[in-house]
Design a protein around this motif. Sequence first.
Motif, PDB file in Angstrom:
ATOM      1  N   ASN A  85       4.556 -88.777 -45.455  1.00  0.00           N
ATOM      2  CA  ASN A  85       5.702 -89.142 -46.277  1.00  0.00           C
ATOM      3  C   ASN A  85       6.635 -87.952 -46.480  1.00  0.00           C
ATOM      4  N   SER A  86       6.052 -86.763 -46.613  1.00  0.00           N
ATOM      5  CA  SER A  86       6.873 -85.563 -46.775  1.00  0.00           C
ATOM      6  C   SER A  86       7.672 -85.263 -45.514  1.00  0.00           C
ATOM      7  N   ALA A  88       8.907 -87.390 -43.276  1.00  0.00           N
ATOM      8  CA  ALA A  88      10.070 -88.290 -43.204  1.00  0.00           C
ATOM      9  C   ALA A  88      11.122 -87.908 -44.241  1.00  0.00           C
ATOM     10  N   LYS A  89      10.675 -87.547 -45.434  1.00  0.00           N
ATOM     11  CA  LYS A  89      11.611 -87.173 -46.497  1.00  0.00           C
ATOM     12  C   LYS A  89      12.375 -85.900 -46.143  1.00  0.00           C
ATOM     13  N   LEU A  90      11.658 -84.903 -45.618  1.00  0.00           N
ATOM     14  CA  LEU A  90      12.305 -83.646 -45.233  1.00  0.00           C
ATOM     15  C   LEU A  90      13.279 -83.859 -44.073  1.00  0.00           C
ATOM     16  N   GLU A  92      14.949 -86.600 -43.301  1.00  0.00           N
ATOM     17  CA  GLU A  92      16.149 -87.286 -43.766  1.00  0.00           C
ATOM     18  C   GLU A  92      17.014 -86.367 -44.631  1.00  0.00           C
ATOM     19  N   GLY A  93      16.360 -85.524 -45.430  1.00  0.00           N
ATOM     20  CA  GLY A  93      17.109 -84.576 -46.246  1.00  0.00           C
ATOM     21  C   GLY A  93      17.844 -83.558 -45.393  1.00  0.00           C
ATOM     22  N   GLN A 115       9.655 -94.145 -39.674  1.00  0.00           N
ATOM     23  CA  GLN A 115       9.476 -94.418 -41.092  1.00  0.00           C
ATOM     24  C   GLN A 115       8.009 -94.779 -41.338  1.00  0.00           C
TER      25      GLN A 115
END
Length: 542
Positions: A85-86, A88-90, A92-93, A115
Amino acid sequence: MFCFQCEQTAGGTGCTKGGVCGKTPEVAALQDLLLYALKGLALVALEAEKAGVRDDEADRFTVEALFSTLTNVDFDPDRFVLLLNSTAKLREGLAEKVRKAGGKVELSDAAALFQPEATLAGLVAQGEKVGVKSDPQADPDVLALKELLIYGMKGVAAYADHARILGKTDDVITRFLYEGLAATRNAALGVSEMVPLVLKCGEVNLRTMEILDAANTEAYGHPVPTAVPLGAKKGKAILVSGHDLKDLDLLLQQTAGKGISVYTHGEMLPCHGYPGLKKHSHFYGHYGTAWQNQKKEFDAFPGAILMTTNCIQKPADSYQGNIFTTGLVGYPGVTHIANKDFTPVIEKALALPGFTEDMPGKSVMVGFARNAVLGVADKVIEGVKNKAIRHFFLVAGCDGAKPGRNYYTEFVEKVPNDCVVLTLACGKFRFFDKDLGDIGGIPRLLDIGQCNDAYSAIAIAGALANAFGCGVNDLPLSMVLSWYEQKAVAILLTLLHLGIRDIRLGPSLPAFVTPNILNVLVQNFNIMPISTPDEDLKAILG
């Protein structure tokens, strides 16, 4: 499941029902998926670079996440859920930062669009679709080189993480990790394009080991020759295994004055040579041998056990309540110390019986890293010139449980008395306690340190070559190496980058190297498998 990244892989071809290391198919799938997701993050990071955008958090995370997939580091599925999850979040950020900087991120690669599913079962299903064998049309030789690159980068990530913990980083390292990860998604790359990338991995690993060497020595001083007791002393005890010097330092600080003796296990043995660590009076000695013997050795240890970095195996029920992990190490059901407050470890040690009596034993010498050896270089050079020293052997690498590793014990036992053996990493536990005597005051068995200290061996070889006015390949030096996991792969790639030839490697050659790729290594570097100690010694010495 399919995994062939370590030397002990099932049948010498690949683990398919469960890892020989203890990795479950579930965790194998999650690790495959994390690698896949990291490749997507790398593609975005390269686009970010074009736009002049950097993200320190993404750099740190990539190193840690890649290291987490190395053999015997993390077996905990829940922690991989967080990592996925981290990722994908990183990603996208980072993509959003690029857009704000006026750049573009228009990637069509599925890895860059990944995703994660919301459930563990969904993530496992995703991971089962992106493993090593996910593309049946892949060219076997190209796939072999891509996997060789990935495993080398896992080793680089391990060393980079050790260095970062002590405050040392280099943008060159993360830049290459992104480049290498992205390259494995490029279907247009063939053998001729992949070979230079693999050798570049070795070059970057050399830089990584250099900054790690600086990190260790600046923090704790240059190792000095030190006698380390192998026995035990009466009293409470904590055993520290793995590789991380800072974890050991913090534990020594937190146990000061508590009546607890701290012992090392496995690759922590060389820590006794560092002035900044050996100053602690309760840092006593070494207990046990290499990582693969931990079930028997940990079962018999009467205190608490702390695992730092890789090397953990599935704990036996008899000591599962006594073992703790920290850093990137994880195992389901084992207490993890995330904040470096080792109070639970200390409390467990105080509650356990400890050693009920003194157990005297022999001692071994450590601390012969580059500074110590080069400090007596004049004696070494004179020994070679007057023919007191005929040859040097670097017998080093990873230990393991697979049959065939007794070769290294027998080899060292049969090395002639006018030869010196240099060693590092846990492969030395096949012979570390043998008394080989000395040549003119120079011990015939010199322990350079951990696998992390391979930079010392390279520095020693380079200094000797300069002193004799020749290349390293012209020195009276032979390398006889054992391998198990991916840090050994990274070191091997570094030696190949440096043009080192005639390396003997065992106990078996990597399953991920195809016959064609092996032929490339043989033709360019004359790399060869070990045979028997007698045959190899005869071939080397004549």
